[in-house]
Design an enzyme around this catalytic site. Structure first.
Site, PDB file in Angstrom:
ATOM      1  N   HIS A  45      -5.728 -16.593   7.501  1.00  0.00           N
ATOM      2  CA  HIS A  45      -5.595 -16.471   8.947  1.00  0.00           C
ATOM      3  C   HIS A  45      -6.504 -17.484   9.638  1.00  0.00           C
ATOM      4  CE1 HIS A  45      -3.596 -12.706   8.050  1.00  0.00           C
ATOM      5  NE2 HIS A  45      -4.686 -12.258   7.450  1.00  0.00           N
ATOM      6  N   ALA A  58      -8.781  -7.156   8.487  1.00  0.00           N
ATOM      7  CA  ALA A  58      -8.728  -8.373   7.677  1.00  0.00           C
ATOM      8  C   ALA A  58      -9.150  -9.623   8.443  1.00  0.00           C
ATOM      9  CB  ALA A  58      -7.324  -8.557   7.117  1.00  0.00           C
ATOM     10  N   ASN A  96      -0.772  -6.397  11.191  1.00  0.00           N
ATOM     11  CA  ASN A  96      -1.650  -5.546  11.991  1.00  0.00           C
ATOM     12  C   ASN A  96      -2.824  -6.351  12.529  1.00  0.00           C
ATOM     13  OD1 ASN A  96      -0.483  -2.825  11.849  1.00  0.00           O
ATOM     14  ND2 ASN A  96      -0.857  -2.990   9.651  1.00  0.00           N
TER      15      ASN A  96
END
Length: 268
Positions: free
Chosen positions: A220, A122, A190
């Site tokens: 993020h 991601a 993760n």
């Protein structure tokens, strides 16, 4: 070029997406087996999709596949990795958080000629982080913002009595190292575990985790300071049907698989 046999361990949102793509066809790759806890449910799904694939146990995977894509709960990472690595084969690990306390799996791969592959997942910019790590990285800082539902049920929140119900404003629920974050939020971050493996390790990589009812995507932001470059990266991932997982994660796995047999590879 010989065909590479791919198996999938776990048939959740990511596993199903990867299985569909392999069944549709990826050059040089074939869907060879699936291992999942609920075989009846898996068989029903495969039948609906028109996919023919054997359902096997975890310890049978080395006999069916050259590479296993791990899309399963982090708690069974050992059961997936050990048979494959002992056989000198490859495992693509999505549960990067579970790798941090298991350096013995890397040792096992090295001893038997196996390989652990951690896809970008991601995040973005692993090429830049890996390149910078060939020099000196001074710091890697990450901030993650997720809808409260994407963090609900995490062990750290449960243990500390932090509820996501009715949250009206952004709340910083964690600040610390990637190693501590991986233990506190094993199914949620993760991304930072993988980032730490690409860069300066889980103890020097830091993260803030925010539950934010104002966001609808998993957001993020990463800042890297090194002797070769200073750079920032930002990504907003659209959640899949599983709010803990962004849609791009499965696509990252497919891209990594495609790269295994591609005549042209772009990126470090």
């Amino acid at each position: 070029m010989s065909t590479k046999r791919i198996a999938i361990a776990g048939l959740g949102e990511i596993g199903r997406t990867v299985a569909r793509k392999l069944a549709q066809g990826l050059p040089g790759l074939t869907l060879a087996a699936i291992a999942t806890r609920d075989r009846a449910k898996a068989k029903a799904w495969l039948d609906r999709e028109g996919i023919s694939c054997p359902l096997v146990s975890l310890d049978e995977l080395p006999g069916h596949a050259d590479l296993v894509v791990e899309c399963a709960p982090a708690a069974i990472l050992d059961q997936i990795c050990r048979p494959m690595l002992t056989a000198g084969k490859q495992v693509m690990v999505l549960s990067a958080s579970a790798l941090l306390p298991r350096p013995d799996l890397v040792d096992l791969a090295r001893a038997h000629g196996g390989q652990i592959i951690v896809p970008t997942g991601a995040l973005i910019g692993f090429d830049a982080v890996s390149a910078a790590a060939e020099g000196t990285i001074h710091s890697v800082q990450m901030m993650t913002r997720k809808p409260p539902g994407g963090l609900a049920g995490a062990p750290y929140l449960v243990e500390n009595g932090i509820s996501m119900d009715g949250l009206a404003s952004a709340l910083c629920v964690f600040k610390g190292s990637a190693r501590d974050a991986a233990a506190a939020f094993p199914a949620n971050v993760n991304v930072v575990a993988a980032l730490s493996l690409a860069g300066i390790g889980p103890d020097r990589t830091t993260i803030e985790i925010w539950a934010d009812p104002a966001v609808t995507r998993n957001c993020h932001q990463i800042r890297v300071e090194s002797d070769s470059a200073s750079f920032t990266m930002s990504i907003e991932n659209i959640p899949s049907e599983n709010p803990k997982t962004g849609r791009i994660t499965a696509l990252s796995v497919i891209a990594a698989l495609r790269k295994l047999t591609s005549a042209l590879q772009v990126g470090t």
